[in-house]
Design an enzyme around this catalytic site. Structure first.
Site, PDB file in Angstrom:
ATOM      1  N   LYS A 281      25.176 -51.509  80.334  1.00 47.20           N
ATOM      2  CA  LYS A 281      24.860 -52.751  81.132  1.00 47.20           C
ATOM      3  C   LYS A 281      25.115 -53.802  80.038  1.00 47.20           C
ATOM      4  O   LYS A 281      24.587 -53.508  78.768  1.00 47.20           O
ATOM      5  CB  LYS A 281      23.675 -52.830  81.522  1.00 47.20           C
ATOM      6  CG  LYS A 281      23.331 -54.210  82.420  1.00 47.20           C
ATOM      7  CD  LYS A 281      21.996 -54.293  82.917  1.00 47.20           C
ATOM      8  CE  LYS A 281      22.037 -53.582  84.501  1.00 47.20           C
ATOM      9  NZ  LYS A 281      20.710 -53.811  85.216  1.00 47.20           N
ATOM     10  N   GLU A 366      10.297 -50.124  97.454  1.00 43.45           N
ATOM     11  CA  GLU A 366       9.446 -50.891  97.807  1.00 43.45           C
ATOM     12  C   GLU A 366       8.386 -50.306  99.022  1.00 43.45           C
ATOM     13  O   GLU A 366       7.126 -50.417  99.127  1.00 43.45           O
ATOM     14  CB  GLU A 366       9.907 -52.215  98.782  1.00 43.45           C
ATOM     15  CG  GLU A 366      10.341 -52.994  97.633  1.00 43.45           C
ATOM     16  CD  GLU A 366      11.759 -52.700  97.197  1.00 43.45           C
ATOM     17  OE1 GLU A 366      12.345 -52.187  97.636  1.00 43.45           O
ATOM     18  OE2 GLU A 366      12.150 -53.712  96.097  1.00 43.45           O
ATOM     19  N   ARG A 394      11.361 -54.845 103.294  1.00 43.55           N
ATOM     20  CA  ARG A 394      11.460 -53.481 103.186  1.00 43.55           C
ATOM     21  C   ARG A 394      10.259 -52.665 103.631  1.00 43.55           C
ATOM     22  O   ARG A 394      10.389 -51.420 104.122  1.00 43.55           O
ATOM     23  CB  ARG A 394      12.219 -53.138 102.013  1.00 43.55           C
ATOM     24  CG  ARG A 394      13.444 -53.170 101.675  1.00 43.55           C
ATOM     25  CD  ARG A 394      14.077 -52.161 102.230  1.00 43.55           C
ATOM     26  NE  ARG A 394      15.567 -52.287 102.319  1.00 43.55           N
ATOM     27  CZ  ARG A 394      16.372 -52.222 101.088  1.00 43.55           C
ATOM     28  NH1 ARG A 394      16.024 -51.427 100.089  1.00 43.55           N
ATOM     29  NH2 ARG A 394      17.751 -52.207 101.343  1.00 43.55           N
TER      30      ARG A 394
HETATM   31  C1  TPP Z   1      15.628 -54.085  97.976  1.00 42.92           C
HETATM   32  C2  TPP Z   1      15.658 -54.598  96.698  1.00 42.92           C
HETATM   33  N1  TPP Z   1      14.456 -54.533  95.498  1.00 42.92           N
HETATM   34  C3  TPP Z   1      15.062 -55.071  94.464  1.00 42.92           C
HETATM   35  C4  TPP Z   1      16.083 -55.886  94.254  1.00 42.92           C
HETATM   36  C5  TPP Z   1      16.333 -56.396  92.784  1.00 42.92           C
HETATM   37  N2  TPP Z   1      17.482 -56.100  92.152  1.00 42.92           N
HETATM   38  C6  TPP Z   1      18.436 -56.663  92.148  1.00 42.92           C
HETATM   39  S1  TPP Z   1      19.673 -55.555  91.172  1.00 42.92           S
HETATM   40  C7  TPP Z   1      18.252 -54.618  90.561  1.00 42.92           C
HETATM   41  C8  TPP Z   1      18.556 -53.625  89.870  1.00 42.92           C
HETATM   42  C9  TPP Z   1      19.659 -52.639  90.191  1.00 42.92           C
HETATM   43  O1  TPP Z   1      20.021 -51.655  89.413  1.00 42.92           O
HETATM   44  P1  TPP Z   1      21.244 -50.527  89.201  1.00 42.92           P
HETATM   45  O2  TPP Z   1      21.481 -50.358  91.113  1.00 42.92           O
HETATM   46  O3  TPP Z   1      21.289 -49.494  88.562  1.00 42.92           O
HETATM   47  O4  TPP Z   1      22.332 -51.682  88.996  1.00 42.92           O
HETATM   48  P2  TPP Z   1      22.760 -52.445  87.602  1.00 42.92           P
HETATM   49  O5  TPP Z   1      22.289 -53.751  87.681  1.00 42.92           O
HETATM   50  O6  TPP Z   1      22.120 -51.327  86.916  1.00 42.92           O
HETATM   51  O7  TPP Z   1      24.284 -52.218  87.529  1.00 42.92           O
HETATM   52  C10 TPP Z   1      17.253 -55.108  91.364  1.00 42.92           C
HETATM   53  C11 TPP Z   1      15.802 -53.850  91.059  1.00 42.92           C
HETATM   54  C12 TPP Z   1      17.027 -55.872  95.075  1.00 42.92           C
HETATM   55  N3  TPP Z   1      18.333 -56.614  95.029  1.00 42.92           N
HETATM   56  N4  TPP Z   1      16.792 -55.130  96.326  1.00 42.92           N
HETATM   57 MG    MG Z   2      21.903 -49.365  86.514  1.00 44.44          MG
END
Ligand code: TPP
Ligand code: MG
Ligand code: DXP
Length: 644
Positions: A281, A366, A394
């Site tokens: 990232k 969640e 959720r």
């Molecule tokens: C149901 C839900 N919970 C929390 C979030 C907040 N959120 C947005 S991106 C993220 C992290 C996602 O991690 P990953 O899938 O590994 O993607 P990366 O950002 O590492 O590329 C979170 C927790 C969300 N979008 N949806």
């Molecule tokens: Mg990730």
């Protein structure tokens, strides 16, 4: 003219050489840093998804082969190569959405920014293509964080169930959600990241052996037959394979040649397949790569040279919660905290530092968080689950059936409640009061300022036999909106002046208290007497508010939540139940999805400003004739107000 200038669509990518692709990736990184530092947005995730997105568009034919993104915050590169390079107003009114948008492009399928959904879309699309007899690959980009969400495993179970549907899952594994990914799955991914690319080993071996005369072929055949043994010997079991999914990886997700080769093999495979891309990232921008907290997951406007924000953010509601929950944690060792992969954004970092054994990051889960909280409460603790309002959706059933039905003392703290704006329709916290209002026994507080937040959080964690909820908006906290008196649970923020009548009762929910006081002053300037009250605990509806209504000509509620099933509707029902028939209006968010814009722009569009509220109340106050006398209150048995 740069290579990026020459790319107006995916077809332009297919004409470039690998060296040109490397150059293009560099140009895209420079573009992302330059543009996103000016607007804010998801810089880190998109810097990490450059090569895998380019490779996907080179190997597959979007939109014939849908390329889907989980959560969608990492789809800027996808936008750049599908004809959308005007990032000047990214996430702003009239500008590009920060997520895929069907209105923007035929290449975009999923707009909802809630995580862990992409594999279910992929499953559905693949089934539809199969049933309709069209041979189309479905490509799904899913992060390691999103894979900690339960929906992904429900989908994988289905995808693995049919070996003929060509679903290509690109796992974008950067070891992070917002916070580092957690749990057994994260450990397994970490192990896989370290294993040698045995597929590459096999490929290299195959080429070597096949070039050997005579002995080559039989030796390769024997080796291939022993593949399982080789693989097991060389590397740990891959859980995806145990599910029946073909697994290619790990692949260096920043090596465009390796990624394309892996995706070509996945495409040729023709069934459900996982390509495990290992990425970083913030890749290519040191300030993001080294950004200790979240590798610039979501940034405000920054100076690209320093990586530092250009504006110092005012203390937010989150910071007030963050400090108070630590104070409570020091006083109450039964209080524990839960986050769903958003330790920093929900303000639990300080609590985790102070009480590491009492703060649980459950991943993007969640639903699990809520029912785990019910278990924690049954075990004699008082959990505080901090979550963005929109993501609470959720966990509704778990709150209803596992917390409320079992009368467990769980406190849910909803951050980003109300209009958030720039993250688009699926991020506004506009549904929580509507869905939570139906939960038997629930108690919901909506603090109007920092003082109320501290106060109501403490009141909430004292409740042992029911779910308690607090909700507050994104952005700078209102330090204090003083009350002129408290009537049991209701705060009176303003009374009509001596020469004014009890014309209007203006019931302001939470942070709208300040707005309502300003509107009341405007109304008073026109001689309209307005009483402004803050119900503090909005569900169940305080009876004092019904009593106060009975003493006024018109009742108006204003809330930063959806009108449909919001506080206004609940108050109207309480007034009906009390036999109180009088003019009543409720102001709030209409029941529709809101396009991305700033919070202030949206509130102004919705008429949720002091000026607009005053204008509307003026119309209603003049519309409703003579003052009804107080006898109506007596008739319906509404007891007189108790003065504290
Ligand atoms: C149901 C839900 N919970 C929390 C979030 C907040 N959120 C947005 S991106 C993220 C992290 C996602 O991690 P990953 O899938 O590994 O993607 P990366 O950002 O590492 O590329 C979170 C927790 C969300 N979008 N949806
Ligand atoms: Mg990730
Ligand atoms: C994609 C996602 O869900 C989060 O990154 C969200 O964009 C963060 O919102 P805030 O910027 O309000 O913390």
């Amino acid at each position: 003219m740069t290579l990026l200038d020459s790319v107006q669509g995916p077809a332009d990518l297919k004409r470039l050489t690998h060296d040109e692709m490397v150059t293009l990736a560099e140009e895209i990184r420079a573009f992302l840093v330059d543009k996103v530092s000016r607007t804010g947005g998801h810089l880190g995730p998109n810097l990490g998804a450059v090569e895998l997105t380019l490779a996907a568009h080179r190997v597959f034919d979007s939109p014939h082969d849908p390329i889907l993104f989980d959560t969608g915050h990492q789809s800027y590169v996808h936008k750049i190569v599908t004809g959308r390079q005007d990032f000047a107003a990214l996430r702003q009114k009239g500008g590009l959405s920060g997520y895929p948008s069907r209105a923007e492009s035929e290449h975009d399928f999923i707009e909802n920014s809630h995580a862990s959904t992409v594999l279910s879309y992929a499953d559905g699309l693949a089934k539809a293509f199969q049933l309709r007899g069209t041979r189309r690959h479905v490509v799904a980009v899913v992060g390691d964080g999103a894979l900690t969400g339960g929906m992904c495993w429900e989908a994988l179970n289905n995808i693995a169930g049919d070996k003929t549907r060509p679903v290509v899952i690109i796992v974008n594994d950067n070891g992070r959600s917002y916070s580092p990914t957690i749990g057994g799955f994260a450990d397994h991914m970490a192990t896989l990241r370290l294993r040698p690319g045995y597929e590459k080993l096999l490929e290299d071996g195959k080429r070597t052996l096949q070039n050997m005369p005579v002995v080559g072929k039989p030796v390769y055949a024997a080796l291939h037959a022993a593949k399982r043994g080789i693989k097991d010997a060389l590397s740990p079991q891959v859980m995806f394979e145990d599910l029946g999914l073909k697994y290619f990886g790990p692949v260096n997700g920043h090596d465009i040649v390796a990624m394309e080769a892996a995706l070509e093999r996945a495409k040729a495979f023709g069934g459900p397949v996982i390509v495990h891309a290992v990425t970083r990232k913030g890749m290519g921008y040191a300030h993001a790569e080294n950004h200790e907290a979240e590798q610039m997951h979501a940034i405000d406007v920054i100076d690209p040279a320093t990586g530092k924000p250009t504006k110092v953010a005012k203390p937010g509601w989150t910071s007030v919660f963050s400090d108070e929950i630590v104070r409570i944690g020091a006083e109450r060792e039964d209080v524990v905290a839960i986050t769903a992969a958003m330790l920093g954004p929900t303000g639990l970092e300080k609590f985790a530092q102070a009480f590491p054994s009492r703060c649980y990051d459950v991943g993007i889960a969640e639903q699990h968080a809520m029912t785990s909280a019910a278990g924690l409460a049954m075990g004699g603790l008082h959990p505080v689950f901090a979550v963005y309002s929109t993501f609470l959706n959720r966990a509704f059933d778990q709150l209803l059936m596992d917390v409320a039905l079992h009368k467990q003392g769980v406190t849910v703290v909803l951050d980003r409640a109300g209009v958030t704006g720039s993250d688009g329709a699926s991020h506004n916290g506009m549904w929580d009061l509507s869905i939570l209002g139906v939960v038997p026994g629930i108690r919901i507080a909506v603090p109007r300022d920092a003082i109320s937040l501290r106060e109501q959080l403490r009141e909430a964690v004292e409740v042992k036999d029911a779910p308690t909820v607090l909700r507050y908006p994104k952005g700078a906290v209102i330090p204090e909106v003083p009350a002129v008196e408290r009537l049991d649970v209701v705060d009176v923020l303003r009374r009509p002046s001596a020469d004014e009548g009890n014309d209007v009762l203006l019931v302001a929910v939470g942070a709208f208290g300040q707005l309502a006081v300003e509107a009341a002053q405007r109304l008073s300037d026109q001689g309209i007497g307005v009483t402004v009250v803050d119900p503090r605990w909005v569900f169940p509806v305080p009876s004092e508010v019904v009593e106060l209504a009975a003493a006024h000509r018109v009742v108006v509620t204003v809330e930063d939540c959806g009108r449909h099933g919001g506080f206004g509707w609940a108050l109207a029902a309480a007034m009906r139940d009390a036999g109180l028939v009088m003019p009543m209006r409720d102001l709030g968010i209409p029941n529709r999805f809101l396009d991305h814009a700033s919070r202030d722009q949206i509130l102004a569009e919705l008429g949720l400003t002091a000026q607009d509220i005053a204008r509307q109340v003026t119309e209603w106050a003049s519309e409703y004739g003579s003052e009804h006398d107080d006898s109506s209150a007596a008739e319906i048995g509404v007891p007189k107000l108790k003065k504290s």
